[in-house]
Scaffold this active site. Structure first.
Site, PDB file in Angstrom:
ATOM      1  NE  ARG A   1      -5.140 -48.531  56.592  1.00  9.13           N
ATOM      2  CZ  ARG A   1      -5.564 -49.768  56.448  1.00  9.13           C
ATOM      3  NH1 ARG A   1      -4.739 -50.726  56.096  1.00  9.13           N
ATOM      4  NH2 ARG A   1      -6.821 -50.083  56.668  1.00  9.13           N
ATOM      5  N   GLY A   2      -4.905 -48.946  60.234  1.00  5.05           N
ATOM      6  CA  GLY A   2      -5.613 -50.179  60.591  1.00  5.05           C
ATOM      7  C   GLY A   2      -5.690 -50.259  62.101  1.00  5.05           C
ATOM      8  CB  ALA A   3      -8.525 -50.614  64.441  1.00  2.00           C
TER       9      ALA A   3
ATOM     10  NE  ARG B   1      -6.102 -42.431  61.879  1.00  2.00           N
ATOM     11  CZ  ARG B   1      -6.486 -43.284  60.933  1.00  2.00           C
ATOM     12  NH1 ARG B   1      -5.802 -44.384  60.718  1.00  2.00           N
ATOM     13  NH2 ARG B   1      -7.576 -43.044  60.234  1.00  2.00           N
TER      14      ARG B   1
ATOM     15  CD  GLN C   1      -8.240 -46.096  53.738  1.00  2.00           C
ATOM     16  OE1 GLN C   1      -8.918 -45.618  52.821  1.00  2.00           O
ATOM     17  NE2 GLN C   1      -8.244 -45.588  54.964  1.00  2.00           N
TER      18      GLN C   1
ATOM     19  CG  ASP D   1     -11.426 -48.200  62.602  1.00  2.00           C
ATOM     20  OD1 ASP D   1     -12.163 -48.470  61.632  1.00  2.00           O
ATOM     21  OD2 ASP D   1     -10.193 -48.054  62.489  1.00  2.00           O
TER      22      ASP D   1
ATOM     23  CG  ASN E   1     -15.201 -50.222  59.261  1.00  2.00           C
ATOM     24  OD1 ASN E   1     -14.092 -50.409  59.738  1.00  2.00           O
ATOM     25  ND2 ASN E   1     -15.535 -50.626  58.054  1.00  2.00           N
ATOM     26  CE  LYS E   2     -11.244 -45.377  56.903  1.00  2.00           C
ATOM     27  NZ  LYS E   2     -10.661 -44.289  57.700  1.00  2.00           N
TER      28      LYS E   2
END
Ligand SMILES: CSC[C@H]1O[C@H](OP(=O)(O)O)[C@H](O)[C@@H]1O
Length: 364
Positions: A54-56, A91, A204, A245, A255-256
């Protein structure tokens, strides 16, 4: 970055066979460092959907290799387009995923099918090298912000930063985005400390950012997501720095989930709120982030259950809500540009405005 003195990236081609792909299984961190070997586009898609990776920027890079794996099976035009579409759909929010797939297709369409596999691995490798270099540059530009705070303090005074989710090296090919300046500040001897938002529901921050910072010796304290405003109110946060993201051309930041609330608290307490991103995270086609950026809705089970390690050291998941209680799980939110102090990119910093972004990226 290094793990126990050994340099790693977050994705790499298996040196033993020259074609399968290695990633860390991020759902096993911080308690176990498991390397996953991916051999098909389906395995890549599964790893992205389940957030093993994960992680853009990183999901873009891994998806690029996923297309290379797909081409090993079938390099025809139809199969390439179909597999690219499948990978891009894993995603919805991180624009880097879509950018990486588009870049791979643009580079591969003119190539004869017989030559596509080699070309795909080469392009995916360039995407990885560029991401690592961009993030290192983000680190250098963000470091200047931390140096500026230190310059106006008695020597050695602790500089308290707050970050949300994980935008470290494990969320990118290397270095990270929000954490890159922090690593560089720590490495040059600045007295930095990081408040690490646990970042419900996938934690995370608690699981990945704390692991990264601890592994690098960066002082940090894990906090509940809801504690950040209180710490800012009591003057305990000098700077908020997060990843993203997707950033619109007007500076709105996806973002998250929970980032927006942090930005509101930062504005109310006059704490600078900076967002770190490579230009692959800018979506120039979008102006209004709140209405135009797709927000991923993830499974309710990520709310009703939490992953961790039990007292016997066994990794497990426990239910934390009553049977039958419904749960909603939007995975991202959008912080309007008006709440963002500035953007840290590989070409420097700028205000969260279209004029600011175009000053750094006039070619867009
Ligand atoms: C450097 S991008 C990190 C960015 O990606 C995370 O999302 P997820 O963990 O769901 O992939 C989070 O929004 C981070 O800020």
């Amino acid at each position: 970055m290094k793990i126990n003195g050994t340099p790693y990236r977050s994705v790499w081609v298996n040196e033993k066979d020259g074609w399968s792909i290695h990633i860390f299984d991020q759902t096993r961190l911080p308690f176990s460092l498991d390397i996953l070997r991916l051999t098909t586009q389906q395995e890549v898609a599964h790893a992205i959907r389940t957030m093993q990776v994960r992680g853009a920027p990183l999901i873009g890079a891994v998806a690029a290799y996923g297309l290379a794996l797909a081409l090993r099976q079938d390099a025809s035009d139809a199969a390439m387009e179909q597999n690219a579409t499948m990978l891009a759909a894993t995603r919805p929010t991180a624009v880097n995923l879509h950018w990486a797939i588009d870049r791979m297709l643009n580079s591969l369409r003119p190539v004869a099918p017989a030559d596509r596999v080699a070309a795909a691995y080469a392009e995916a490798g360039r995407i990885c090298n560029e991401d690592a270099a961009q993030n290192e540059a983000i680190g250098r530009h963000g470091l200047e912000l931390i140096r500026e705070i230190a310059k106006n303090r008695p020597a050695g005074t602790q500089i308290n930063l707050l970050t949300h989710c994980n935008a470290g090296w494990i969320a990118t090919v290397d270095w990270g985005t929000a954490l890159a300046p922090i690593y560089m500040a720590h490495d040059e001897g600045l007295n930095v400390h990081v408040w690490v938002d646990e970042t419900r529901p996938r934690n995370q921050g608690a699981a990945l950012t704390a692991w990264e910072l601890g592994s690098h010796g960066v002082p940090h304290t894990v906090i509940a997501d809801n504690a950040g405003g209180h710490l800012m109110q009591h003057g305990k946060v000098d700077l908020v720095i997060v990843g993203t993201d997707r950033v619109t051309r007007t500076g709105d930041v996806a973002n998250k989930i929970g980032t927006y609330l942090k930005a509101l608290a930062a504005q109310d307490n006059k704490v600078p709120f900076w967002v770190a991103l490579p230009s692959t995270t800018i979506d120039w086609s979008v102006a209004n982030g709140v209405t135009e950026i797709p927000i991923e809705e993830r499974a309710a089970s990520e709310i009703t259950h939490v992953a961790g390690r039990d007292e016997n050291g066994k990794q497990t998941r426990v239910q934390i809500t009553p049977d039958g209680s419904p749960a909603a799980n939007p995975a991202f939110d959008v912080t309007p540009a008006r709440l963002v102090t500035g953007l840290i990119t590989e070409r420097g910093v700028c205000p969260a405005t279209e004029e600011g972004l175009r000053s750094l990226f006039p070619e867009q």
